[in-house]
Write a protein that holds these residues in place. Structure first.
Motif, PDB file in Angstrom:
ATOM      1  N   LYS A  25       0.827  -1.209   0.000  1.00  0.00           N
ATOM      2  CA  LYS A  25       0.000   0.000   0.000  1.00  0.00           C
ATOM      3  C   LYS A  25       0.862   1.259   0.000  1.00  0.00           C
ATOM      4  O   LYS A  25       0.580   2.232  -0.706  1.00  0.00           O
ATOM      5  CB  LYS A  25      -0.939  -0.011   1.212  1.00  0.00           C
ATOM      6  N   ILE A  26       1.932   1.232   0.794  1.00  0.00           N
ATOM      7  CA  ILE A  26       2.842   2.377   0.862  1.00  0.00           C
ATOM      8  C   ILE A  26       3.505   2.614  -0.494  1.00  0.00           C
ATOM      9  O   ILE A  26       3.562   3.745  -0.985  1.00  0.00           O
ATOM     10  CB  ILE A  26       3.912   2.140   1.953  1.00  0.00           C
ATOM     11  N   ALA A  27       3.990   1.544  -1.096  1.00  0.00           N
ATOM     12  CA  ALA A  27       4.670   1.663  -2.390  1.00  0.00           C
ATOM     13  C   ALA A  27       3.713   2.168  -3.466  1.00  0.00           C
ATOM     14  O   ALA A  27       4.066   3.028  -4.277  1.00  0.00           O
ATOM     15  CB  ALA A  27       5.267   0.316  -2.788  1.00  0.00           C
ATOM     16  N   LYS A  28       2.490   1.647  -3.450  1.00  0.00           N
ATOM     17  CA  LYS A  28       1.504   2.063  -4.454  1.00  0.00           C
ATOM     18  C   LYS A  28       1.137   3.529  -4.285  1.00  0.00           C
ATOM     19  O   LYS A  28       1.061   4.287  -5.265  1.00  0.00           O
ATOM     20  CB  LYS A  28       0.255   1.181  -4.354  1.00  0.00           C
ATOM     21  N   LEU A  29       0.919   3.930  -3.047  1.00  0.00           N
ATOM     22  CA  LEU A  29       0.545   5.313  -2.774  1.00  0.00           C
ATOM     23  C   LEU A  29       1.643   6.280  -3.209  1.00  0.00           C
ATOM     24  O   LEU A  29       1.363   7.378  -3.714  1.00  0.00           O
ATOM     25  CB  LEU A  29       0.252   5.491  -1.280  1.00  0.00           C
ATOM     26  N   ALA A  30       2.908   5.851  -3.037  1.00  0.00           N
ATOM     27  CA  ALA A  30       4.044   6.701  -3.393  1.00  0.00           C
ATOM     28  C   ALA A  30       4.405   6.602  -4.868  1.00  0.00           C
ATOM     29  O   ALA A  30       5.262   7.352  -5.343  1.00  0.00           O
ATOM     30  CB  ALA A  30       5.249   6.323  -2.541  1.00  0.00           C
ATOM     31  N   GLY A  31       3.765   5.672  -5.586  1.00  0.00           N
ATOM     32  CA  GLY A  31       4.120   5.461  -6.984  1.00  0.00           C
ATOM     33  C   GLY A  31       5.502   4.858  -7.150  1.00  0.00           C
ATOM     34  O   GLY A  31       6.154   5.047  -8.185  1.00  0.00           O
ATOM     35  N   ALA A  32       5.956   4.135  -6.130  1.00  0.00           N
ATOM     36  CA  ALA A  32       7.290   3.546  -6.160  1.00  0.00           C
ATOM     37  C   ALA A  32       7.285   2.230  -6.928  1.00  0.00           C
ATOM     38  O   ALA A  32       6.267   1.529  -6.986  1.00  0.00           O
ATOM     39  CB  ALA A  32       7.790   3.303  -4.735  1.00  0.00           C
ATOM     40  N   LYS A  33       8.414   1.909  -7.498  1.00  0.00           N
ATOM     41  CA  LYS A  33       8.600   0.616  -8.134  1.00  0.00           C
ATOM     42  C   LYS A  33       9.234  -0.338  -7.135  1.00  0.00           C
ATOM     43  O   LYS A  33      10.012   0.085  -6.276  1.00  0.00           O
ATOM     44  CB  LYS A  33       9.489   0.761  -9.371  1.00  0.00           C
ATOM     45  N   VAL A  34       8.899  -1.613  -7.247  1.00  0.00           N
ATOM     46  CA  VAL A  34       9.401  -2.611  -6.306  1.00  0.00           C
ATOM     47  C   VAL A  34      10.158  -3.683  -7.071  1.00  0.00           C
ATOM     48  O   VAL A  34       9.676  -4.195  -8.080  1.00  0.00           O
ATOM     49  CB  VAL A  34       8.244  -3.252  -5.510  1.00  0.00           C
ATOM     50  N   ARG A  35      11.337  -3.988  -6.568  1.00  0.00           N
ATOM     51  CA  ARG A  35      12.090  -5.107  -7.101  1.00  0.00           C
ATOM     52  C   ARG A  35      11.921  -6.259  -6.109  1.00  0.00           C
ATOM     53  O   ARG A  35      12.314  -6.156  -4.951  1.00  0.00           O
ATOM     54  CB  ARG A  35      13.567  -4.728  -7.261  1.00  0.00           C
ATOM     55  N   VAL A  36      11.301  -7.346  -6.570  1.00  0.00           N
ATOM     56  CA  VAL A  36      10.953  -8.481  -5.704  1.00  0.00           C
ATOM     57  C   VAL A  36      12.173  -9.393  -5.591  1.00  0.00           C
ATOM     58  O   VAL A  36      12.579 -10.032  -6.556  1.00  0.00           O
ATOM     59  CB  VAL A  36       9.750  -9.249  -6.287  1.00  0.00           C
ATOM     60  N   MET A  37      12.760  -9.483  -4.370  1.00  0.00           N
ATOM     61  CA  MET A  37      14.055 -10.119  -4.222  1.00  0.00           C
ATOM     62  C   MET A  37      14.097 -11.109  -3.055  1.00  0.00           C
ATOM     63  O   MET A  37      14.732 -10.858  -2.019  1.00  0.00           O
ATOM     64  CB  MET A  37      15.147  -9.056  -4.075  1.00  0.00           C
ATOM     65  N   TYR A 104       5.477 -13.150 -15.345  1.00  0.00           N
ATOM     66  CA  TYR A 104       4.368 -12.197 -15.342  1.00  0.00           C
ATOM     67  C   TYR A 104       4.771 -10.764 -15.001  1.00  0.00           C
ATOM     68  O   TYR A 104       4.104  -9.821 -15.413  1.00  0.00           O
ATOM     69  CB  TYR A 104       3.306 -12.621 -14.326  1.00  0.00           C
ATOM     70  N   GLY A 105       5.802 -10.603 -14.179  1.00  0.00           N
ATOM     71  CA  GLY A 105       6.181  -9.274 -13.735  1.00  0.00           C
ATOM     72  C   GLY A 105       5.922  -9.047 -12.254  1.00  0.00           C
ATOM     73  O   GLY A 105       5.535  -9.956 -11.519  1.00  0.00           O
ATOM     74  N   THR A 106       6.113  -7.808 -11.849  1.00  0.00           N
ATOM     75  CA  THR A 106       6.154  -7.469 -10.425  1.00  0.00           C
ATOM     76  C   THR A 106       4.857  -7.723  -9.668  1.00  0.00           C
ATOM     77  O   THR A 106       4.859  -8.358  -8.609  1.00  0.00           O
ATOM     78  CB  THR A 106       6.553  -5.984 -10.255  1.00  0.00           C
ATOM     79  N   ASP A 107       3.746  -7.209 -10.156  1.00  0.00           N
ATOM     80  CA  ASP A 107       2.506  -7.290  -9.379  1.00  0.00           C
ATOM     81  C   ASP A 107       2.076  -8.730  -9.094  1.00  0.00           C
ATOM     82  O   ASP A 107       1.748  -9.063  -7.935  1.00  0.00           O
ATOM     83  CB  ASP A 107       1.391  -6.519 -10.074  1.00  0.00           C
ATOM     84  N   PRO A 108       2.056  -9.621 -10.088  1.00  0.00           N
ATOM     85  CA  PRO A 108       1.727 -11.006  -9.778  1.00  0.00           C
ATOM     86  C   PRO A 108       2.742 -11.655  -8.830  1.00  0.00           C
ATOM     87  O   PRO A 108       2.375 -12.493  -7.992  1.00  0.00           O
ATOM     88  CB  PRO A 108       1.725 -11.691 -11.146  1.00  0.00           C
ATOM     89  N   ALA A 109       4.016 -11.255  -8.945  1.00  0.00           N
ATOM     90  CA  ALA A 109       5.030 -11.797  -8.036  1.00  0.00           C
ATOM     91  C   ALA A 109       4.751 -11.378  -6.599  1.00  0.00           C
ATOM     92  O   ALA A 109       4.905 -12.162  -5.657  1.00  0.00           O
ATOM     93  CB  ALA A 109       6.427 -11.348  -8.463  1.00  0.00           C
ATOM     94  N   LEU A 110       4.320 -10.134  -6.429  1.00  0.00           N
ATOM     95  CA  LEU A 110       3.967  -9.660  -5.089  1.00  0.00           C
ATOM     96  C   LEU A 110       2.705 -10.343  -4.584  1.00  0.00           C
ATOM     97  O   LEU A 110       2.565 -10.616  -3.383  1.00  0.00           O
ATOM     98  CB  LEU A 110       3.788  -8.141  -5.109  1.00  0.00           C
TER      99      LEU A 110
END
Length: 199
Positions: A25-37, A104-110
């Motif tokens: 939620k924080i990342a989405k609100l800030a428009g941040a990109k996430v690298r799933v690691m 699939y990319g980031t969102d499905p990975a999250l």
């Protein structure tokens, strides 16, 4: 310009479970990109001075349960203190998350990350079991071929790379969020993550 967060975690970590949805939620609100690691803590701990849960001092183990209870209640997030399948081997789940990210990319990975975490700490499911992982994919409308992809050398190489990247970034526990080289360890640092992403 949107910031990038390197999200280091282990699929068996209760603290990652407690922080996962809030972080998203924080990342989405800030428009941040996430690298799933996802990383292998069994390789991070020996280098960073950490100990597996069973080798920690009794008072540390006892206080861990106190804190898990506090956060579970405070966040209104269900958590089994002694889940049926814990400790649990997590390499297969970590590599599945990587495979979903690759396919699939980031969102499905999250999304599958959240499902894996919940499977351990809320649903009493065995994330070391291939059938469980296949079911989680199906429940989230993700292709079963991700399970086969998770066993490839390419996926293993990426898992190893993320683990080494965590070590290079001075990460020593899960979850850790790294933003512009600055590390925030633990889901209880998410307020600082939010402040850094939205100054």
């Amino acid at each position: 310009m949107s910031k990038m967060v390197d999200y280091y975690f282990a699929p068996q970590s209760p603290w990652t479970y407690l922080g996962h949805d809030r972080f998203l939620k924080i990342a989405k609100l800030a428009g941040a990109k996430v690298r799933v690691m996802p990383m292998d803590l069994s390789k991070v701990f020996p280098i960073s001075g950490g100990l597996p849960l069973g080798k920690r001092a009794p008072q540390r183990q006892a206080y861990r349960l106190v804190e898990l209870t506090r956060f579970s209640k405070g966040l209104d997030l269900p958590l089994n203190l002694h889940p049926k399948f814990f400790p649990v081997a997590c390499d297969a789940a970590a590599k599945l998350i990587i495979a979903v990210d690759m396919h699939y990319g980031t969102d499905p990975a999250l999304t599958i990350t959240g499902a894996v975490l919940s499977a351990v700490w809320h649903e009493e499911r065995d994330i070391a079991d291939a059938a469980t992982l296949a079911t989680l994919l199906n429940e989230h409308q993700l292709d079963a071929t991700c399970l086969a992809l998770s066993s490839t050398p390419e996926t293993q190489a990426r898992y190893d790379s993320y683990t080494q990247s965590a070590i290079d970034a001075q990460v020593f526990g899960a979850p850790s969020y790294v933003i512009d080289g600055e590390m925030f360890w633990g889901q209880d640092r998410l307020d600082f993550v939010s402040q850094t992403l939205t100054p």
